[in-house]
Design a protein around this motif. Structure first.
Motif, short mmCIF file in Angstrom:
data_model
loop_
_atom_site.label_atom_id
_atom_site.label_comp_id
_atom_site.label_asym_id
_atom_site.label_seq_id
_atom_site.Cartn_x
_atom_site.Cartn_y
_atom_site.Cartn_z
N LYS A 86 0.91 -1.18 -0.23
CA LYS A 86 -0.05 0.12 -0.01
C LYS A 86 0.83 1.28 0.16
O LYS A 86 0.66 2.26 -0.65
CB LYS A 86 -0.95 -0.07 1.27
N ASP A 105 -6.11 1.51 7.38
CA ASP A 105 -6.67 -0.06 7.49
C ASP A 105 -5.63 -0.99 8.02
O ASP A 105 -5.84 -1.99 7.78
CB ASP A 105 -7.54 -0.37 6.19
N GLU A 172 -10.19 0.78 10.76
CA GLU A 172 -11.20 0.70 9.52
C GLU A 172 -12.28 -0.17 10.04
O GLU A 172 -12.04 -1.60 10.27
CB GLU A 172 -10.52 0.52 8.19
MG MG Z 1 -8.87 1.42 2.72
#
Ligand code: MG
Ligand code: GTP
Length: 229
Positions: A86, A105, A172
């Motif tokens: 990410k 997250d 999240e």
């Molecule tokens: Mg996300």
């Protein structure tokens, strides 16, 4: 019921790994890895705190309204590999600091609700709590994604009390109904387990399924509300 997808890390194992894991790395790589493990530990705490809050709210709601809004909860901590991917996607450095600042997250909870109105009831009860701060909200139920995906996405921050400090940690939360979860599981399977081309091939059918499920759950909510009256 809580379903936990678990990968355990601990400090003694990390520090004793010099033999092979750290063979070719420098001291700062080792320090970063330990910092990452400590971070994961704190995020794991935040995930447990929010899950406990959700379970308590479910019990209280059941007590006053005679039905459980939550069917079950699932939670997971994002793997270091996925966090790295990410960060790369965002064009950010592969550091613990960047992950803590930008990857919201790392701790993730999925709340699978029985009915459509339960999703918003759970959201309202959670956000009312004094120590829960809303950071981000995306309502893909009100406005479904083009592929038919529906869920309510929240990122909240909760304080985590450590031995020497207090930290606000993001979690999240994906809230969805059983029907939305059923749909998302199949779509996820096509997209990740197989190839993107499968999702393409079945895109129109999936969109149709999403519409049918949305319509069905509206009717079922109507029936439940009338039974309750
Ligand atoms: Mg996300
Ligand atoms: P990313 O986390 O990088 O995707 O960006 P974001 O936080 O802006 O994304 P978003 O909140 O839209 O979605 C985050 C998560 O929701 C994903 O990791 C999935 O778990 C789920 N999700 C979002 N869109 C879809 C979808 O089309 N299909 C399925 N099955 N899951 C989805």
């Amino acid at each position: 019921m809580i379903i936990e997808r678990k990968s355990k890390v601990n400090l003694p194992d990390l520090t004793e790994q010099d033999g092979h894991l750290f063979q070719s790395s420098r001291e700062d790589a080792r320090t970063s890895l330990i910092k990452l493990a400590q971070t994961m530990q704190i995020y794991n705490g935040a995930m447990k705190v929010v899950s406990a809050k959700l379970e308590l709210l479910d019990d209280e709601f059941q007590f006053s309204n005679k039905h459980n809004p939550i069917h079950h909860l699932e939670y997971r901590i994002k793997s270091p590999l996925s966090i790295g991917k990410k960060l790369q996607k965002y064009g950010l450095p592969l550091t613990v600091e960047a992950a803590r600042e930008r990857v919201l997250d790392i701790a993730g909870i999925r709340v699978i609700c029985n009915f459509l109105d339960d999703v918003y009831a759970v959201e309202k009860m959670l956000l009312q709590q004094a120590d829960v701060t809303l950071v981000k909200r995306k309502d893909y139920i009100e406005q479904a994604k083009a592929n038919g995906y529906r869920s309510l996405h929240l990122v909240v921050k909760v304080p985590i009390f450590l031995s020497g400090s207090t930290e606000e940690i993001p979690v999240e939360i994906q809230l969805r109904t059983v029907a939305m979860d059923y749909w998302a599981s199949l779509e996820h399977m096509l997209r990740y387990k197989n190839k993107d081309s499968d999702t393409q091939q079945y895109a129109a059918m999936l969109l149709d399924c999403a519409a049918t499920l949305a319509d069905t759950e509206k009717k079922m909510l109507f029936i439940r509300q009338h039974i309750e009256e």
